[in-house]
Write a protein that holds these residues in place. Structure first.
Motif, short mmCIF file in Angstrom:
data_model
loop_
_atom_site.label_atom_id
_atom_site.label_comp_id
_atom_site.label_asym_id
_atom_site.label_seq_id
_atom_site.Cartn_x
_atom_site.Cartn_y
_atom_site.Cartn_z
N THR A 128 -8.16 -19.10 0.37
CA THR A 128 -8.90 -17.85 0.42
C THR A 128 -8.40 -16.96 1.55
O THR A 128 -8.04 -17.47 2.61
CB THR A 128 -10.39 -18.15 0.67
N GLY A 129 -8.36 -15.69 1.29
CA GLY A 129 -8.02 -14.76 2.37
C GLY A 129 -6.54 -14.49 2.51
O GLY A 129 -6.12 -13.84 3.46
N THR A 130 -5.74 -14.99 1.60
CA THR A 130 -4.30 -14.81 1.73
C THR A 130 -3.80 -13.63 0.90
O THR A 130 -2.61 -13.36 0.87
CB THR A 130 -3.55 -16.10 1.31
N GLY A 131 -4.72 -12.95 0.21
CA GLY A 131 -4.31 -11.74 -0.52
C GLY A 131 -3.88 -12.00 -1.96
O GLY A 131 -3.03 -11.29 -2.51
N LYS A 132 -4.50 -12.99 -2.58
CA LYS A 132 -4.10 -13.31 -3.96
C LYS A 132 -4.44 -12.19 -4.94
O LYS A 132 -3.69 -11.95 -5.88
CB LYS A 132 -4.77 -14.63 -4.40
N THR A 133 -5.56 -11.51 -4.72
CA THR A 133 -5.97 -10.48 -5.67
C THR A 133 -4.86 -9.44 -5.87
O THR A 133 -4.48 -9.12 -7.00
CB THR A 133 -7.25 -9.77 -5.18
N ASP A 178 -15.28 -11.85 -0.52
CA ASP A 178 -14.38 -11.22 0.42
C ASP A 178 -15.06 -10.04 1.06
O ASP A 178 -15.35 -9.04 0.43
CB ASP A 178 -13.12 -10.77 -0.31
N ASP A 215 -14.54 -7.78 4.51
CA ASP A 215 -13.49 -7.61 5.50
C ASP A 215 -13.86 -7.95 6.92
O ASP A 215 -13.13 -8.61 7.61
CB ASP A 215 -13.07 -6.14 5.50
N GLN A 217 2.00 -12.48 -1.65
CA GLN A 217 2.35 -11.24 -2.36
C GLN A 217 3.85 -11.02 -2.44
O GLN A 217 4.38 -10.69 -3.50
CB GLN A 217 1.68 -10.04 -1.67
N GLU A 239 2.08 -4.37 5.10
CA GLU A 239 3.16 -5.18 4.53
C GLU A 239 2.57 -6.25 3.63
O GLU A 239 1.41 -6.61 3.77
CB GLU A 239 3.99 -5.81 5.65
N ARG A 278 -9.81 -11.47 9.49
CA ARG A 278 -8.90 -10.95 8.47
C ARG A 278 -8.28 -9.64 8.88
O ARG A 278 -8.82 -8.94 9.71
CB ARG A 278 -9.70 -10.71 7.18
N PHE A 284 -2.77 -1.45 3.45
CA PHE A 284 -1.88 -2.61 3.50
C PHE A 284 -0.54 -2.16 4.05
O PHE A 284 0.13 -1.33 3.46
CB PHE A 284 -1.64 -3.19 2.09
P1 ADP Z 1 -7.75 -14.27 -1.67
O1 ADP Z 1 -7.99 -13.90 -3.11
O2 ADP Z 1 -6.47 -14.97 -1.43
O3 ADP Z 1 -8.91 -15.00 -1.08
P2 ADP Z 1 -8.06 -11.48 -1.21
O4 ADP Z 1 -7.20 -10.99 -2.27
O5 ADP Z 1 -9.54 -11.47 -1.46
O6 ADP Z 1 -7.64 -12.96 -0.80
O7 ADP Z 1 -7.68 -10.69 0.12
C1 ADP Z 1 -8.32 -10.92 1.36
C2 ADP Z 1 -8.41 -9.63 2.16
O8 ADP Z 1 -7.13 -9.25 2.63
C3 ADP Z 1 -8.93 -8.45 1.36
O9 ADP Z 1 -9.81 -7.71 2.17
C4 ADP Z 1 -7.70 -7.65 1.05
O10 ADP Z 1 -8.02 -6.28 0.89
C5 ADP Z 1 -6.85 -7.91 2.28
N1 ADP Z 1 -5.42 -7.83 2.01
C6 ADP Z 1 -4.78 -8.32 0.94
N2 ADP Z 1 -3.46 -8.07 1.03
C7 ADP Z 1 -3.27 -7.43 2.19
C8 ADP Z 1 -2.12 -6.89 2.85
N3 ADP Z 1 -0.92 -7.00 2.32
N4 ADP Z 1 -2.31 -6.27 4.03
C9 ADP Z 1 -3.54 -6.17 4.57
N5 ADP Z 1 -4.67 -6.64 4.00
C10 ADP Z 1 -4.54 -7.27 2.82
#
Ligand code: ADP
Ligand code: MG
Length: 530
Positions: A52-57, A308, A310, A33, A28, A336, A26
């Motif tokens: 989905t896909g915005t990095g919520k985890t 998820d 990649d 986040q 940035e 992604r 990652f």
């Molecule tokens: P969400 O829960 O919003 O659907 P995820 O947390 O599953 O999204 O993240 C989606 C993908 O983006 C994952 O593969 C994660 O590893 C990646 N990711 C998350 N944050 C970043 C970041 N800051 N930079 C690059 N990749 C990221």
């Protein structure tokens, strides 16, 4: 106004976490986040709304792990999530984030032996991620103790609602002491019951919404194909596309099963994912897909929600999504982490208006694309052959064959020798060649057709659900002839006779032979006279 955070370094994080995040690649923080992490670190309850896909985890994972007290082996954070898949995925990401801090996260879900889970829990973990039903089960058995839980996270809250977990969620919330608990809630949408839970159980939550405008990723190519023969069109597209990992969406479970059966019958490495599968079946499919042993995953929206992976290269809407949110959600699975992705939607002509509506509401552009022609498929086959040749050349292990070539080169043109070698390897050796057009022409003189027409024999028929209109459409499109000049069509169980005018017969034969119709490879030749 607060200055926007653009690097992880600007957030107050320990070295151990910064290193772990950097190991994960990652560079940035994503918008959700950079806005969420500082608030969580400060101790606020947070409601985060983003697709989905915005990095919520990582948005909830990074601050939660940062706050875990070192050395304690009690459970300090609990994550509720709708599916087993997601629980595993989140636990994996948490374990990466907590790698240097040595924070252990355990996924817990229904379908796995509870005894085994109890044994794992006894090793001491600081974070548990699980589906609400199974978590509640452990809480009631007292195998998961809540007294040290300081952070509760609801991930994909709307999905948990759809899956009927509301009562379980409330039961868990009731068990947690509300005093120094921090609650985080993430959801793609905010339906009433979720907002109600937030109001009832959260303490002055800060709401972060990542607006839809930022959603569709510019790196995704969005196209649509208009066709009445979705299966055949899909197969063609699959044949010419340079693909890697593909997710195909169908509306229903039955749709998934049917498409998987059709694709497998045609030799595509595909499998399906939907709610009727047992946990172990789901696991097996996902594992194969992750490892690249499966090229195509066919799924319903619900089954694929939150999954998820990649490096999805293509998201294919075999059935048009119900609305623009679902469209954005689906296509967000490709393109992604800065990679290029393709989103394709197959529509029936009647669905054109629905597609335009989706396009407008999602504020995006979905470009019409023509189906690949037979020539495109040939071209692609040529590329594949070239590719294999190049690899063979690169391997440089063909010295054994040098003498053959040098012997032949004395007498033949070297390009001819090479072409013959390629033909031999692609088609195998044929003692008698199927004769070219001149002979076909003579064969065409007496086919039992009406005057001026040539009667053609085709090796597919009613068993393959071939209808006259399929033939007319295919011939017209492939050979570029008007459909109304095609004559009598007689369809039998396993074969079909079609009459076409003499002057286009050659072309129809050339174009249709070994081509596909409704996904079936066909042989076509002049009929024998009756
Ligand atoms: P969400 O829960 O919003 O659907 P995820 O947390 O599953 O999204 O993240 C989606 C993908 O983006 C994952 O593969 C994660 O590893 C990646 N990711 C998350 N944050 C970043 C970041 N800051 N930079 C690059 N990749 C990221
Ligand atoms: Mg998620």
């Amino acid at each position: 106004m607060k200055k926007d955070i653009t690097t992880f370094g600007e957030i107050e994080l320990s070295k151990k976490l910064l290193q772990a995040v950097s190991d994960m690649g990652f560079e940035e923080p994503s918008p959700i986040q950079s806005q969420t992490i500082p608030l969580v670190l400060e101790g606020h309850d947070v409601v985060g709304q983003a697709q989905t896909g915005t990095g919520k985890t990582a948005a909830f994972g990074i601050p939660t792990i940062e706050k875990i007290v070192d050395g304690s082996r009690h459970i300090q954070a609990l994550v509720l999530t709708p599916t087993r898949e997601l629980a595993i995925q989140i636990a994996e990401e948490f374990n990466k984030i907590g790698k240097y801090k040595r924070v252990k996260t355990l996924p817990i879900y229904g379908g796995q032996s509870i005894d085994r889970q109890i044994r794992s829990l006894k090793f001491g973990v600081q974070i548990v991620v699980g589906t609400p039903g199974r978590l509640l089960d452990h809480i009631r058995r007292n195998t998961i103790k809540l007294e040290n839980v300081k952070t509760l996270i609801l991930d994909e809250a709307d999905e948990m609602l759809d899956m009927g977990f509301v009562d379980d969620i409330e039961a868990i919330l009731e068990q947690l002491s509300s005093e120094d608990r921090q609650t985080l809630l993430f959801s793609a949408t905010m339906p009433g019951p979720i907002a109600k839970i937030a109001g009832k159980y959260m303490n002055n939550p800060k709401t972060i919404t990542i607006s839809r405008e930022n959603l569709t990723v510019p790196l995704i190519d969005q196209v649509y194909y208009e066709t009445r023969e979705k299966l055949e069109s899909l197969c063609r597209v699959l044949d010419v596309e340079e693909t890697g990992k593909i997710i195909i969406f169908c509306r229903t479970k039955k749709g998934v099963d049917d498409l998987v059966a059709s694709l497998q019958a045609r030799g595509y490495m595909s499998d399906g994912l939907h709610g009727d599968l047992s946990q172990s079946q789901r696991d097996r499919v996902m594992k194969k897909f992750r490892e690249g042993k499966l090229e195509i995953l066919v799924a319903t929206d619900v089954a694929a929600r939150g999954i998820d992976i990649d490096d999805i290269t293509h998201v294919i809407n075999y059935d048009i999504p119900q609305d623009h949110e679902s469209y954005v959600h689906r296509i967000g699975r490709t393109g992604r982490a800065g990679k290029k992705g393709v989103a394709m939607t197959f529509i029936d002509p009647r669905e054109y208006r629905q597609l335009k509506l989706i396009e407008r509401l999602a504020k995006t552009k979905i470009v019409r694309k023509a189906l690949p022609s037979f020539a495109d498929i040939l071209e692609r086959q040529r590329e594949l052959i070239k590719d294999r040749l190049l690899k063979t050349l690169a391997n440089n292990k063909f010295a054994d064959y040098h003498t053959i070539i040098s012997d032949l080169s004395a007498e033949y043109d070297i390009v001819d020798v090479a072409a013959a070698a390629v033909k031999l390897s692609v088609e195998g050796f044929k003692e008698k060649e199927e004769e070219a057009t001149t002979v076909i022409s003579s064969k065409m003189e007496n086919t039992g057709g009406s005057p001026g027409m040539v009667r053609l024999f085709m090796n597919i028929g009613r068993s393959q659900k071939i209808r006259p209109e399929d033939i007319v459409r295919a011939f017209a499109a492939e050979a570029d002839i008007p459909g109304n000049i095609i004559g009598v069509i007689n369809i039998y169980d396993r074969f079909t006779f079609v009459e076409v005018p003499e002057d286009v017969a050659e072309r129809v034969l050339a174009v249709m032979h070994k081509n596909t119709l409704k996904g079936y490879k066909i042989n076509i030749e002049p009929a024998k006279s009756r």
